[in-house]
Design a protein around this motif. Structure first.
Motif, short mmCIF file in Angstrom:
data_model
loop_
_atom_site.label_atom_id
_atom_site.label_comp_id
_atom_site.label_asym_id
_atom_site.label_seq_id
_atom_site.Cartn_x
_atom_site.Cartn_y
_atom_site.Cartn_z
N ASN A 26 0.85 -1.19 0.00
CA ASN A 26 0.00 0.00 0.00
C ASN A 26 0.88 1.24 0.00
O ASN A 26 0.89 2.04 0.94
N ILE A 27 1.65 1.39 -1.08
CA ILE A 27 2.63 2.47 -1.14
C ILE A 27 1.97 3.83 -0.97
O ILE A 27 0.80 4.03 -1.32
N GLY A 28 2.72 4.74 -0.42
CA GLY A 28 2.20 6.08 -0.21
C GLY A 28 3.32 7.08 -0.08
O GLY A 28 4.45 6.73 0.30
N ALA A 29 3.05 8.33 -0.43
CA ALA A 29 4.02 9.41 -0.30
C ALA A 29 3.33 10.75 -0.55
O ALA A 29 2.39 10.82 -1.35
N TYR A 30 3.79 11.76 0.15
CA TYR A 30 3.34 13.14 -0.09
C TYR A 30 1.82 13.27 -0.13
O TYR A 30 1.25 13.97 -0.96
N GLY A 31 1.17 12.57 0.79
CA GLY A 31 -0.27 12.74 0.97
C GLY A 31 -1.14 11.87 0.10
O GLY A 31 -2.37 11.96 0.19
N GLN A 32 -0.56 11.02 -0.73
CA GLN A 32 -1.35 10.08 -1.52
C GLN A 32 -0.98 8.66 -1.12
O GLN A 32 0.15 8.38 -0.73
N GLU A 33 -1.97 7.76 -1.22
CA GLU A 33 -1.76 6.33 -1.01
C GLU A 33 -2.42 5.56 -2.13
O GLU A 33 -3.43 6.00 -2.70
N LEU A 34 -1.88 4.40 -2.43
CA LEU A 34 -2.48 3.58 -3.47
C LEU A 34 -3.93 3.24 -3.14
O LEU A 34 -4.77 3.13 -4.04
N SER A 35 -4.24 3.06 -1.87
CA SER A 35 -5.60 2.69 -1.46
C SER A 35 -6.64 3.67 -1.94
O SER A 35 -7.82 3.32 -2.05
N GLN A 36 -6.25 4.90 -2.25
CA GLN A 36 -7.20 5.92 -2.70
C GLN A 36 -7.67 5.69 -4.13
O GLN A 36 -8.70 6.23 -4.54
N VAL A 37 -6.94 4.89 -4.89
CA VAL A 37 -7.28 4.68 -6.30
C VAL A 37 -7.38 3.20 -6.68
O VAL A 37 -7.78 2.87 -7.79
N LEU A 38 -7.03 2.32 -5.77
CA LEU A 38 -7.03 0.89 -6.09
C LEU A 38 -8.45 0.33 -6.12
O LEU A 38 -9.23 0.54 -5.19
N PRO A 74 -4.10 20.01 -17.37
CA PRO A 74 -4.66 19.06 -16.40
C PRO A 74 -4.13 19.31 -15.00
O PRO A 74 -2.94 19.58 -14.81
N LEU A 75 -5.04 19.23 -14.03
CA LEU A 75 -4.68 19.48 -12.64
C LEU A 75 -4.56 18.19 -11.85
O LEU A 75 -5.17 17.17 -12.19
N SER A 76 -3.81 18.27 -10.78
CA SER A 76 -3.65 17.15 -9.86
C SER A 76 -4.86 17.03 -8.96
O SER A 76 -5.76 17.88 -8.97
N ARG A 77 -4.86 15.99 -8.16
CA ARG A 77 -5.80 15.96 -7.05
C ARG A 77 -5.34 16.98 -6.01
O ARG A 77 -4.17 17.40 -6.03
N PRO A 78 -6.21 17.39 -5.10
CA PRO A 78 -5.79 18.37 -4.10
C PRO A 78 -4.51 17.93 -3.38
O PRO A 78 -4.40 16.79 -2.94
N VAL A 79 -3.56 18.83 -3.29
CA VAL A 79 -2.28 18.53 -2.65
C VAL A 79 -2.51 18.41 -1.15
O VAL A 79 -3.05 19.32 -0.51
N ALA A 80 -2.09 17.27 -0.59
CA ALA A 80 -2.41 16.98 0.81
C ALA A 80 -1.20 16.98 1.73
O ALA A 80 -1.33 16.62 2.90
N TYR A 81 -0.06 17.41 1.25
CA TYR A 81 1.16 17.34 2.05
C TYR A 81 1.81 18.71 2.05
O TYR A 81 2.06 19.30 0.99
N ALA A 82 2.12 19.22 3.24
CA ALA A 82 2.58 20.60 3.38
C ALA A 82 3.89 20.84 2.63
O ALA A 82 4.05 21.88 1.96
N GLN A 83 4.84 19.94 2.72
CA GLN A 83 6.12 20.14 2.05
C GLN A 83 5.96 20.24 0.54
O GLN A 83 6.59 21.06 -0.12
N LEU A 84 5.09 19.39 0.00
CA LEU A 84 4.84 19.42 -1.44
C LEU A 84 4.09 20.70 -1.82
O LEU A 84 4.40 21.33 -2.84
#
Length: 396
Positions: free
Chosen positions: A147-159, A212-222
Motif C-alpha cells: 500500500n505504497i504512499g508518499a506526499y499525501g497520496q496512497e495507493l488505497s485511494q485509487v485501487l 490538467p490538474l492534480s488531485r488536491p495537494v495533501a502534504y505541506a512540504q509538497l
C-alpha cells in the motif's frame, strides 16, 4: 469470483511447464536496489499472465520454498542466497478498460510494469490520482502489497482490485481493495496471504482542462514546493516534477551517480502509537492524528432523530516521525558502525544505504542498532518497511 485454474499439487499442475527453463541464477544483489544477497537456487521469469500461472503452479507443486520478486526495491536478500525458486515477474502492459464515465479512467496494469513508468504515463495523459507517488521504485504488483504512499497520496485511494493467484487453492481470484485490508504500509498479502499479484486495477480521474490538474495537494512540504495551499490542486506535471525533486534531494530516486540511492528506500515506517503514549514524548516530536472509523451516517433520512452518540472511548492514535526519533537518538546522517560498509544515508536518516560491498548482515546490524537506540531513548520500537527474504536472524 474464481477462475477454475488447476489447483496446486494436482497431477495437471505437476506436469505444467514454466515459460522458459530456469535461468542461471545471478546473485540477488544484481536484482535488488540495496545490492545485497547471494543467488537463489533457481530463477524463473514468466513474461505473460498465463506463464505466471503455469510457472507458479509448477513451482508450488514441488513443495519447495519460493519467493516473488518484482523491481527488488523493497527487499533485503540474505548473503547465503535462497534455497528455492525466485519467481521474477517480467510482464508489461497497461490497458484502459471501457467505462460509462469519461471522467473516470479505469486501468488494468500488469504486475511487472515499473511503477514510476506507470505514473509517468498517467501524468502524460493528464490522469490524476498517483502523481504524488512519482519516483517510487519497484513494480506495480508490489504496490498493493505495501500500500505504497508518499506526499499525501496512497495507493488505497485509487485501487479497485487485484488479479491474484492464491497459493492455498491454486485459483485465480479478483480481490477488491476492501478484501485486501489495506492499511498504513500493509495489506492482507503482506500480513500472510500467500500468492502472486498478476495485475492491478486502478481508477484515476481525467479532466478536460487545457492544463490538467492534480488531485488536491495533501502534504505541506509538497504544497510549499508548488507554491499552493494544502487542499489546492496544481498542474499535474508540475506536481510530478516537484515530487521527483523532493525525492532526489533525499536520495530516494534511483540514480547511478548517487550513492545514497543504493538503498531499499525508507527503511522504517513512521510508528503509530496511542495518544497517551505520544503525550509522554518530547513536545517538538512531529506527529499526525490517525483517522479512526466512524459509523455515524453522513446523510440522515428526513425526520430521523439520531440517538445521542455515546462518548468514543477507543484509544486515539497518532503517527510519529521515525526520522525525528532516529536523529534525536543521536544517529546522524552518514553514520556507520565501525568497519561496516552499510551507513545511514547522507541525505535522510530513514534510509539505510550500501556504501559499496555491504552485506545483508551489515544492513541488519545497522538496522538493529538504530532500533535499539530509539527504543532506549524514547521507548518506541521502529518497524522495518522492507521485506526480509528467506532465513535471517530473529531481529524483527
Amino acid at each position: 469470483m474464481t477462475d477454475p485454474t488447476t489447483p496446486a499439487g494436482s497431477p495437471a499442475a505437476a506436469s505444467a511447464s514454466a515459460a522458459a527453463p530456469p535461468a542461471a541464477s545471478p546473485p540477488l544483489s544484481e536484482l535488488t536496489t540495496l545490492r545485497v544477497g547471494g543467488a537463489a537456487r533457481e530463477l524463473v521469469q514468466p513474461d505473460s499472465e498465463l506463464e505466471i500461472v503455469r510457472t507458479a503452479l509448477d513451482v508450488w507443486s514441488t513443495g519447495d520454498d519460493w519467493w516473488v520478486l518484482g523491481g527488488g526495491s523493497n527487499v533485503v536478500a540474505p548473503d547465503d542466497g535462497l534455497d528455492g525458486t525466485v519467481i521474477r515477474l517480467a510482464t508489461h502492459g497497461v490497458k484502459r478498460l471501457e467505462g460509462d464515465d469519461p471522467a473516470r479512467v479505469h486501468l488494468r496494469v500488469q504486475a511487472g510494469e515499473p511503477w514510476d513508468a506507470l505514473v509517468g504515463l498517467t501524468v502524460y495523459n493528464g490522469w490524476s490520482g498517483i502523481e504524488a507517488l512519482s519516483g517510487i521504485p519497484g513494480s506495480v504488483g508490489a504496490a498493493p502489497i505495501q500500500n505504497i504512499g508518499a506526499y499525501g497520496q496512497e495507493l488505497s485511494q485509487v485501487l479497485i482490485a487485484v488479479d491474484f493467484l492464491d497459493w492455498e487453492t491454486g485459483h485465480r481470484l479478483r480481490l477488491t481493495a476492501d478484501e485486501l485490508g489495506l492499511g498504513y504500509r500493509t495489506s492482507a498479502i503482506k500480513r500472510g496471504r500467500l500468492g502472486i499479484v498478476i495485475a492491478v486495477e486502478l481508477e484515476l480521474t481525467a479532466t478536460t482542462d487545457r492544463v490538467p490538474l492534480s488531485r488536491p495537494v495533501a502534504y505541506a512540504q509538497l504544497a510549499d514546493a508548488l507554491g499552493v495551499q494544502v487542499g489546492e490542486a496544481a498542474p499535474i506535471r508540475e506536481v510530478r516534477e516537484a515530487v521527483l525533486r523532493l525525492r532526489a534531494g533525499k536520495g530516494m530516486v534511483l540514480d547511478a551517480a548517487d550513492a545514497d540511492s543504493v538503498s531499499a528506500g525508507s527503511f522504517f515506517t513512521n510508528p503509530i502509537v496511542e495518544e497517551s503514549v505520544a503525550r509522554t514524548l518530547p513536545a517538538d516530536l512531529p506527529r499526525w492524528p490517525v483517522e479512526q472509523d466512524d459509523d455515524t451516517p453522513l446523510v440522515l433520512p428526513l425526520g430521523y432523530e439520531p440517538a445521542p452518540r455515546p462518548r468514543d472511548t477507543r484509544p486515539r492514535h497518532v503517527k510519529l516521525s521515525a526520522a525525528w526519533l532516529i536523529e534525536r537518538a543521536g544517529i546522524h546522517r552518514g553514520f556507520a558502525l565501525p568497519g561496516s560498509h552499510a551507513a545511514i544515508s547522507s541525505k535522510h536518516t530513514l534510509a539505510l544505504t550500501n556504501r559499496g560491498g555491504a552485506t545483508a548482515l551489515e544492513i541488519e546490524q545497522l538496522a538493529e542498532f538504530v532500533r535499539t537506540r530509539v527504543a532506549s531513548e524514547f521507548g518506541v520500537v521502529l518497524q522495518p518497511e522492507p521485506v526480509f527474504l528467506g532465513p535471517s536472524d530473529d531481529l524483527y
